[in-house]
Design a protein around this motif. Sequence first.
Motif, PDB file in Angstrom:
ATOM      1  N   ALA A 157       0.838  -1.209   0.000  1.00  0.00           N
ATOM      2  CA  ALA A 157       0.000   0.000   0.000  1.00  0.00           C
ATOM      3  C   ALA A 157       0.871   1.256   0.000  1.00  0.00           C
ATOM      4  N   LEU A 158       1.436   1.565  -1.136  1.00  0.00           N
ATOM      5  CA  LEU A 158       2.347   2.700  -1.262  1.00  0.00           C
ATOM      6  C   LEU A 158       1.605   4.020  -1.081  1.00  0.00           C
ATOM      7  N   TYR A 159       2.286   4.994  -0.467  1.00  0.00           N
ATOM      8  CA  TYR A 159       1.722   6.336  -0.279  1.00  0.00           C
ATOM      9  C   TYR A 159       1.206   6.878  -1.602  1.00  0.00           C
ATOM     10  N   GLY A 160       0.029   7.477  -1.578  1.00  0.00           N
ATOM     11  CA  GLY A 160      -0.546   8.070  -2.774  1.00  0.00           C
ATOM     12  C   GLY A 160      -1.636   7.224  -3.387  1.00  0.00           C
ATOM     13  N   HIS A 161      -1.599   5.924  -3.182  1.00  0.00           N
ATOM     14  CA  HIS A 161      -2.680   5.073  -3.708  1.00  0.00           C
ATOM     15  C   HIS A 161      -3.970   5.433  -2.970  1.00  0.00           C
ATOM     16  N   PRO A 162      -5.087   5.572  -3.681  1.00  0.00           N
ATOM     17  CA  PRO A 162      -6.334   6.026  -3.055  1.00  0.00           C
ATOM     18  C   PRO A 162      -6.783   5.228  -1.834  1.00  0.00           C
ATOM     19  N   ASP A 163      -6.434   3.937  -1.759  1.00  0.00           N
ATOM     20  CA  ASP A 163      -6.897   3.115  -0.644  1.00  0.00           C
ATOM     21  C   ASP A 163      -5.782   2.728   0.330  1.00  0.00           C
ATOM     22  N   SER A 164      -4.593   3.285   0.156  1.00  0.00           N
ATOM     23  CA  SER A 164      -3.466   2.904   1.014  1.00  0.00           C
ATOM     24  C   SER A 164      -3.722   3.201   2.481  1.00  0.00           C
ATOM     25  N   GLY A 165      -4.305   4.354   2.775  1.00  0.00           N
ATOM     26  CA  GLY A 165      -4.565   4.724   4.163  1.00  0.00           C
ATOM     27  C   GLY A 165      -5.471   3.733   4.859  1.00  0.00           C
ATOM     28  N   THR A 166      -6.494   3.268   4.142  1.00  0.00           N
ATOM     29  CA  THR A 166      -7.416   2.299   4.725  1.00  0.00           C
ATOM     30  C   THR A 166      -6.742   0.964   4.960  1.00  0.00           C
ATOM     31  N   PHE A 167      -5.942   0.495   3.981  1.00  0.00           N
ATOM     32  CA  PHE A 167      -5.281  -0.800   4.142  1.00  0.00           C
ATOM     33  C   PHE A 167      -4.288  -0.765   5.297  1.00  0.00           C
ATOM     34  N   TRP A 168      -3.567   0.362   5.457  1.00  0.00           N
ATOM     35  CA  TRP A 168      -2.661   0.498   6.592  1.00  0.00           C
ATOM     36  C   TRP A 168      -3.440   0.498   7.899  1.00  0.00           C
ATOM     37  N   GLU A 169      -4.543   1.236   7.947  1.00  0.00           N
ATOM     38  CA  GLU A 169      -5.324   1.320   9.167  1.00  0.00           C
ATOM     39  C   GLU A 169      -5.861  -0.055   9.574  1.00  0.00           C
ATOM     40  N   GLU A 170      -6.320  -0.836   8.604  1.00  0.00           N
ATOM     41  CA  GLU A 170      -6.829  -2.173   8.906  1.00  0.00           C
ATOM     42  C   GLU A 170      -5.708  -3.098   9.373  1.00  0.00           C
ATOM     43  N   HIS A 171      -4.546  -2.993   8.725  1.00  0.00           N
ATOM     44  CA  HIS A 171      -3.386  -3.795   9.125  1.00  0.00           C
ATOM     45  C   HIS A 171      -2.943  -3.424  10.538  1.00  0.00           C
ATOM     46  N   CYS A 172      -2.891  -2.129  10.811  1.00  0.00           N
ATOM     47  CA  CYS A 172      -2.482  -1.631  12.122  1.00  0.00           C
ATOM     48  C   CYS A 172      -3.468  -2.073  13.198  1.00  0.00           C
ATOM     49  N   ASP A 173      -4.753  -1.958  12.901  1.00  0.00           N
ATOM     50  CA  ASP A 173      -5.789  -2.343  13.861  1.00  0.00           C
ATOM     51  C   ASP A 173      -5.668  -3.812  14.244  1.00  0.00           C
ATOM     52  N   ALA A 174      -5.440  -4.685  13.252  1.00  0.00           N
ATOM     53  CA  ALA A 174      -5.324  -6.114  13.522  1.00  0.00           C
ATOM     54  C   ALA A 174      -4.117  -6.405  14.412  1.00  0.00           C
ATOM     55  N   ALA A 175      -2.988  -5.722  14.136  1.00  0.00           N
ATOM     56  CA  ALA A 175      -1.774  -5.941  14.923  1.00  0.00           C
ATOM     57  C   ALA A 175      -1.932  -5.423  16.347  1.00  0.00           C
ATOM     58  N   VAL A 176      -2.578  -4.284  16.504  1.00  0.00           N
ATOM     59  CA  VAL A 176      -2.778  -3.692  17.823  1.00  0.00           C
ATOM     60  C   VAL A 176      -3.703  -4.571  18.673  1.00  0.00           C
ATOM     61  N   ARG A 177      -4.758  -5.077  18.065  1.00  0.00           N
ATOM     62  CA  ARG A 177      -5.661  -5.980  18.791  1.00  0.00           C
ATOM     63  C   ARG A 177      -4.943  -7.253  19.220  1.00  0.00           C
ATOM     64  N   LYS A 178      -4.101  -7.779  18.338  1.00  0.00           N
ATOM     65  CA  LYS A 178      -3.350  -8.991  18.654  1.00  0.00           C
ATOM     66  C   LYS A 178      -2.402  -8.761  19.822  1.00  0.00           C
ATOM     67  N   ALA A 179      -1.953  -7.518  19.995  1.00  0.00           N
ATOM     68  CA  ALA A 179      -1.053  -7.167  21.098  1.00  0.00           C
ATOM     69  C   ALA A 179      -1.805  -6.968  22.411  1.00  0.00           C
ATOM     70  N   GLY A 180      -3.131  -7.150  22.392  1.00  0.00           N
ATOM     71  CA  GLY A 180      -3.915  -7.054  23.620  1.00  0.00           C
ATOM     72  C   GLY A 180      -4.613  -5.735  23.838  1.00  0.00           C
ATOM     73  N   PHE A 181      -4.625  -4.873  22.818  1.00  0.00           N
ATOM     74  CA  PHE A 181      -5.296  -3.577  22.928  1.00  0.00           C
ATOM     75  C   PHE A 181      -6.677  -3.661  22.266  1.00  0.00           C
ATOM     76  N   GLU A 182      -7.683  -3.147  22.926  1.00  0.00           N
ATOM     77  CA  GLU A 182      -9.036  -3.157  22.390  1.00  0.00           C
ATOM     78  C   GLU A 182      -9.503  -1.728  22.117  1.00  0.00           C
ATOM     79  N   PRO A 183     -10.288  -1.539  21.045  1.00  0.00           N
ATOM     80  CA  PRO A 183     -10.786  -0.190  20.732  1.00  0.00           C
ATOM     81  C   PRO A 183     -11.586   0.395  21.888  1.00  0.00           C
TER      82      PRO A 183
END
Length: 265
Positions: A157-183
């Motif tokens: 998800a390279l910077y500038g691609h229209p959906d890169s921000g969303t794909f990063w956010e989803e990837h980040c969310d999954a990793a953060v939850r796996k680390a024991g953090f809940e929204p």
Amino acid sequence: MDTEWARLVKKEVWDLSTVDEWHNVARRARDAGKEVAFGYVFGICVLKNAELPEGHPSRKYKGRVVFQGNRVVNQCWEAAIFQDLGSAPATLEASRVADFMGCVPGYRLTVADAEQAYIQAELRGIETWVALPEEAWPAHWHKLYKGKKPVVQLRKALYGHPDSGTFWEEHCDAAVRKAGFEPVGPSWPSCYYNKELGLFLVIYVDDFKLARPASALEEGWSRLRKGLSIEPHKYVDEKPAMYLGCSLEQSRRRLPDGSMATFID
């Protein structure tokens, strides 16, 4: 710039093994009735923190490679349409809550940046091919593709691609939850709480702010780094730290009644 191009190749942001001429990829897609996107990648170089005096360690040139999101077409040379999912970064109020927590006795505040955040996420959705500028071509391409337009498939998800921000956010969310953090909740986007460690996490795109019990902060960062590439964190009470381009400084001051309080400026 050479360093930046090399970093992206090493991280396999695009797949050099897929190289083919633009018209060949487009023809195969048309024949198969398949929707694909074609775009361009280009480099920029800026003087970061140019307002600082010469010689300052934070005043330096930085290379960045981005996807040209305003110039994307499909296999028929029509404007490509992406999912345009959008993203939901944390609010300024949430960031200030973390600052407040870092001022409470026994608590501390830390900040860190994700390393090349977007390209930590896989690119999904419509298959995307990119044309690289000749400065980024492998040496043998200059003879093989002289006068032609080679393209390679974009994988991250390279910077500038229209959906890169969303794909990063989803990837980040999954990793953060796996680390024991809940929204925390829908009205607190990109904010998380680790009940076991008592840690409050605020994320604004690639800027992380982690606060609360001093004894748990190191463990919190260790767990987050198991799923995310994050630069070394800084304790705001030890030295000025940057968050969203602003310098955070913590200090102790005496109040009119003689008691001491912790401030963050």
